[in-house]
Design a protein around this motif. Structure first.
Motif, PDB file in Angstrom:
ATOM      1  N   ALA A 382       0.826  -1.209   0.000  1.00 25.93           N
ATOM      2  CA  ALA A 382       0.000   0.000   0.000  1.00 25.93           C
ATOM      3  C   ALA A 382       0.859   1.258   0.000  1.00 25.93           C
ATOM      4  O   ALA A 382       0.576   2.218  -0.739  1.00 25.93           O
ATOM      5  N   PHE A 383       1.901   1.282   0.803  1.00 23.84           N
ATOM      6  CA  PHE A 383       2.743   2.465   0.930  1.00 23.84           C
ATOM      7  C   PHE A 383       3.324   2.875  -0.429  1.00 23.84           C
ATOM      8  O   PHE A 383       3.357   4.060  -0.784  1.00 23.84           O
ATOM      9  N   SER A 384       3.783   1.911  -1.204  1.00 19.26           N
ATOM     10  CA  SER A 384       4.357   2.216  -2.513  1.00 19.26           C
ATOM     11  C   SER A 384       3.298   2.812  -3.434  1.00 19.26           C
ATOM     12  O   SER A 384       3.550   3.802  -4.140  1.00 19.26           O
ATOM     13  N   HIS A 385       2.116   2.229  -3.439  1.00 17.69           N
ATOM     14  CA  HIS A 385       1.081   2.683  -4.364  1.00 17.69           C
ATOM     15  C   HIS A 385       0.495   4.034  -3.958  1.00 17.69           C
ATOM     16  O   HIS A 385       0.191   4.863  -4.822  1.00 17.69           O
ATOM     17  N   LEU A 386       0.328   4.279  -2.665  1.00 20.70           N
ATOM     18  CA  LEU A 386      -0.215   5.578  -2.281  1.00 20.70           C
ATOM     19  C   LEU A 386       0.807   6.691  -2.528  1.00 20.70           C
ATOM     20  O   LEU A 386       0.446   7.815  -2.890  1.00 20.70           O
ATOM     21  N   ALA A 387       2.101   6.368  -2.358  1.00 23.81           N
ATOM     22  CA  ALA A 387       3.135   7.363  -2.648  1.00 23.81           C
ATOM     23  C   ALA A 387       3.215   7.634  -4.144  1.00 23.81           C
ATOM     24  O   ALA A 387       3.490   8.767  -4.567  1.00 23.81           O
ATOM     25  N   LEU A 388       2.967   6.607  -4.954  1.00 22.37           N
ATOM     26  CA  LEU A 388       2.908   6.799  -6.408  1.00 22.37           C
ATOM     27  C   LEU A 388       1.815   7.803  -6.763  1.00 22.37           C
ATOM     28  O   LEU A 388       2.032   8.708  -7.580  1.00 22.37           O
ATOM     29  N   VAL A 389       0.648   7.647  -6.169  1.00 18.36           N
ATOM     30  CA  VAL A 389      -0.473   8.542  -6.477  1.00 18.36           C
ATOM     31  C   VAL A 389      -0.125   9.980  -6.092  1.00 18.36           C
ATOM     32  O   VAL A 389      -0.370  10.921  -6.855  1.00 18.36           O
ATOM     33  N   ARG A 390       0.475  10.161  -4.915  1.00 19.89           N
ATOM     34  CA  ARG A 390       0.865  11.506  -4.482  1.00 19.89           C
ATOM     35  C   ARG A 390       1.835  12.147  -5.478  1.00 19.89           C
ATOM     36  O   ARG A 390       1.685  13.307  -5.858  1.00 19.89           O
ATOM     37  N   ALA A 391       2.859  11.385  -5.871  1.00 18.21           N
ATOM     38  CA  ALA A 391       3.859  11.919  -6.780  1.00 18.21           C
ATOM     39  C   ALA A 391       3.248  12.244  -8.139  1.00 18.21           C
ATOM     40  O   ALA A 391       3.541  13.287  -8.739  1.00 18.21           O
ATOM     41  N   ALA A 392       2.390  11.358  -8.643  1.00 17.46           N
ATOM     42  CA  ALA A 392       1.733  11.607  -9.929  1.00 17.46           C
ATOM     43  C   ALA A 392       0.837  12.834  -9.850  1.00 17.46           C
ATOM     44  O   ALA A 392       0.784  13.642 -10.790  1.00 17.46           O
ATOM     45  N   ASP A 393       0.136  12.999  -8.741  1.00 20.56           N
ATOM     46  CA  ASP A 393      -0.702  14.183  -8.568  1.00 20.56           C
ATOM     47  C   ASP A 393       0.134  15.459  -8.630  1.00 20.56           C
ATOM     48  O   ASP A 393      -0.279  16.463  -9.211  1.00 20.56           O
ATOM     49  N   ALA A 394       1.321  15.405  -8.009  1.00 18.06           N
ATOM     50  CA  ALA A 394       2.213  16.566  -8.059  1.00 18.06           C
ATOM     51  C   ALA A 394       2.649  16.846  -9.491  1.00 18.06           C
ATOM     52  O   ALA A 394       2.708  18.000  -9.937  1.00 18.06           O
ATOM     53  N   MET A 395       2.931  15.770 -10.234  1.00 23.07           N
ATOM     54  CA  MET A 395       3.324  15.924 -11.640  1.00 23.07           C
ATOM     55  C   MET A 395       2.177  16.467 -12.490  1.00 23.07           C
ATOM     56  O   MET A 395       2.378  17.253 -13.410  1.00 23.07           O
ATOM     57  N   HIS A 396       0.962  16.045 -12.173  1.00 23.81           N
ATOM     58  CA  HIS A 396      -0.208  16.460 -12.945  1.00 23.81           C
ATOM     59  C   HIS A 396      -0.758  17.808 -12.496  1.00 23.81           C
ATOM     60  O   HIS A 396      -1.731  18.308 -13.073  1.00 23.81           O
ATOM     61  N   GLY A 397      -0.180  18.364 -11.430  1.00 22.32           N
ATOM     62  CA  GLY A 397      -0.670  19.634 -10.931  1.00 22.32           C
ATOM     63  C   GLY A 397      -1.947  19.536 -10.142  1.00 22.32           C
ATOM     64  O   GLY A 397      -2.680  20.518  -9.992  1.00 22.32           O
ATOM     65  N   VAL A 398      -2.223  18.346  -9.580  1.00 22.04           N
ATOM     66  CA  VAL A 398      -3.424  18.157  -8.766  1.00 22.04           C
ATOM     67  C   VAL A 398      -3.190  18.770  -7.394  1.00 22.04           C
ATOM     68  O   VAL A 398      -2.205  18.472  -6.732  1.00 22.04           O
ATOM     69  N   ALA A 399      -4.077  19.651  -6.972  1.00 25.31           N
ATOM     70  CA  ALA A 399      -3.955  20.266  -5.656  1.00 25.31           C
ATOM     71  C   ALA A 399      -4.375  19.277  -4.589  1.00 25.31           C
ATOM     72  O   ALA A 399      -5.410  18.620  -4.711  1.00 25.31           O
ATOM     73  N   ARG A 400      -3.566  19.169  -3.547  1.00 25.28           N
ATOM     74  CA  ARG A 400      -3.960  18.318  -2.435  1.00 25.28           C
ATOM     75  C   ARG A 400      -5.146  18.944  -1.722  1.00 25.28           C
ATOM     76  O   ARG A 400      -5.292  20.173  -1.654  1.00 25.28           O
ATOM     77  N   LEU A 401      -6.012  18.119  -1.182  1.00 23.53           N
ATOM     78  CA  LEU A 401      -7.177  18.599  -0.448  1.00 23.53           C
ATOM     79  C   LEU A 401      -6.698  19.094   0.908  1.00 23.53           C
ATOM     80  O   LEU A 401      -6.474  18.327   1.829  1.00 23.53           O
ATOM     81  N   SER A 402      -6.469  20.388   1.015  1.00 26.86           N
ATOM     82  CA  SER A 402      -5.883  20.922   2.239  1.00 26.86           C
ATOM     83  C   SER A 402      -6.459  22.286   2.526  1.00 26.86           C
ATOM     84  O   SER A 402      -7.138  22.900   1.701  1.00 26.86           O
ATOM     85  N   LEU A 403      -6.163  22.814   3.698  1.00 25.92           N
ATOM     86  CA  LEU A 403      -6.665  24.120   4.077  1.00 25.92           C
ATOM     87  C   LEU A 403      -6.177  25.188   3.116  1.00 25.92           C
ATOM     88  O   LEU A 403      -6.893  26.118   2.779  1.00 25.92           O
ATOM     89  N   ALA A 404      -4.928  25.055   2.654  1.00 24.22           N
ATOM     90  CA  ALA A 404      -4.367  26.057   1.750  1.00 24.22           C
ATOM     91  C   ALA A 404      -5.197  26.169   0.478  1.00 24.22           C
ATOM     92  O   ALA A 404      -5.430  27.254  -0.029  1.00 24.22           O
ATOM     93  N   VAL A 405      -5.672  25.034  -0.024  1.00 22.27           N
ATOM     94  CA  VAL A 405      -6.474  25.022  -1.243  1.00 22.27           C
ATOM     95  C   VAL A 405      -7.866  25.578  -0.975  1.00 22.27           C
ATOM     96  O   VAL A 405      -8.426  26.323  -1.766  1.00 22.27           O
ATOM     97  N   GLN A 406      -8.414  25.254   0.185  1.00 22.93           N
ATOM     98  CA  GLN A 406      -9.800  25.606   0.465  1.00 22.93           C
ATOM     99  C   GLN A 406      -9.990  27.070   0.847  1.00 22.93           C
ATOM    100  O   GLN A 406     -10.997  27.668   0.509  1.00 22.93           O
TER     101      GLN A 406
END
Length: 419
Positions: A382-406
């Protein structure tokens, strides 16, 4: 069972579930596969998320680093919940929160870092000496001794994940917020204790910089829940403890001579877990303290194959014989760091390499043996796959769901404000 009907129903379920995940962007296919893996690691009745479905697949072939990962680590599950929420899977997040409420029910002093899929607490470790192990990697273990460890970072990961759920529209009820207050009370009580860290060291407890930052993150989330959502809590105390942790980490967890954060207070070692500091808003990705840390990680932990080790096992800090292969999640964290700081070419080169390690089913293990070109450790991880998603989101410019975004990141002055 009618096998044909069962197969048809199974294919239909996964097709419908996967159809909600957009596979856009360069790494969209790998993201979708990883989300499917994370869903498959989730127990269909309880909502518990296991770290991996296997035990004792060796991190070092022929060595003793063979662990049982068939349990629900709060940390791994919380991080899984985050990436699920980023991609719109609120139902799974709510199921996990309900699992958490059941598993943690009772005395907060009985808090464990991990449970069985049904909330089982007795996960004591045993060695099966009659078994030869995978490629003679002994011992084969069932259960995990880490269940009894104090790992100070865990509450932080849980609080961050539950905040993401709150931001996604998940409503707090009397039980869920009461649980979070209880968890913060646990951190208060154990505030000054050393711990065994993210990597579950089997040596002596230390003040791990990552652990102390995650304690900061726990209070940071609690403070916003009170200040911005009107939930009850001792916010003045939490603010004081958060401030104390920030001052402490910057004074003891950062070495100005090395221009780097360190694995432990006063220690000279570095650690890949330091890449998490900007992920939880403690410091900006492009802060000079962080960039200095990245440069040192590259200098000391990158292998000849340009993969990132967790830490140098030769230090003896983990209480085990030296030797392991690069932990894939750490390299994905580095790719995320590159992407968030404009090093896109470096990020893409590393991402392409890491995704290239996946087998024909798109699955990744815990570690990778670049010399023998084979996976190592429990699988799929799981750790490898969830870290993959995070890194890909950063590459794709996906904003993390966070207070800064909201909210445009309107935090109070003591908070780092870089979520």
């Amino acid at each position: 069972m009618d096998v044909d009907l069962a197969l048809e129903a199974t294919v239909d379920f996964w097709t419908r579930w996967g159809s909600h995940c957009r596979d856009e962007g360069t790494y969209g296919g790998a993201v979708k596969r990883s989300l499917l893996v994370l869903r498959a690691l989730t127990h269909h009745e309880t909502g518990g998320i296991v770290a991996a479905p296997t035990t004792s697949l060796p991190e070092d072939f022929g060595g003793p680093r063979n662990w049982d990962y068939r349990f629900c680590w709060l940390r791994d599950a919380a991080l899984t919940l985050e990436v699920m929420l980023t991609h719109g899977y609120e139902t799974e997040a709510l199921q996990w929160r309900n699992w958490l409420l059941r598993a943690l029910a009772g005395d907060p002093e009985d808090l464990q870092i991990m449970y069985g899929v049904g909330g089982e607490r007795d996960l004591s470790e045993r060695e099966l000496l009659h078994l030869p192990g995978y490629e003679e990697s002994r011992p084969v273990r069932i259960g995990n001794e880490a269940v009894s460890q104090f790992q100070a970072d865990v509450v932080g990961e849980v609080m961050v994940a539950l905040e993401r759920l709150r931001l996604a529209g998940g409503k707090e009820d009397n039980f869920s917020w009461a649980l979070q207050r209880t968890l913060l009370g646990f951190v208060e009580k154990h505030f000054d204790e050393k711990d065994f860290g993210l990597w579950e060291m089997r040596g002596e407890p230390q003040y791990f910089t990552h652990s102390r930052v995650m304690m900061w993150a726990a209070f940071d989330c609690g403070i916003r829940a009170v200040r911005q959502y009107g939930l009850p809590g001792d916010v003045e105390l939490w603010e004081a403890l958060r401030h104390r942790l920030r001052e402490e980490v910057m004074a003891k967890g950062f070495d100005p001579n090395l221009n780097s954060f360190t694995q432990t207070y006063g220690g000279g070692q570095t650690d890949a877990s330091l890449l998490v500091l900007p992920q939880v808003g403690f410091i900006a990705y492009n802060d000079q303290h962080m960039l200095g840390t990245v440069a040192r990680l590259e200098d000391e932990l990158l292998t000849d194959g340009d993969l990132l080790l967790r830490y140098r096992t030769e230090s003896g800090l983990d209480g085990l014989e030296p030797g392991e292969h690069p932990f894939l999640a750490c390299s994905f964290w580095l790719a995320e760091q590159y992407a968030r700081t404009g090093r896109r070419a470096d990020a893409q080169m590393l991402m392409d390499k890491l995704i290239g390690f996946a087998n024909e089913l798109g699955l990744l293990s815990e570690e990778y043996d670049a010399k023998e070109m084979r996976m190592a450790g429990n699988y799929p991880q799981a750790f490898s796959h969830l870290a993959l998603v995070r890194a890909a989101d950063a590459m794709h410019g996906v904003a993390r769901l966070s207070l800064a975004v909201q909210t445009g990141d309107q935090r109070d002055p003591d908070s780092a404000g870089h979520g």
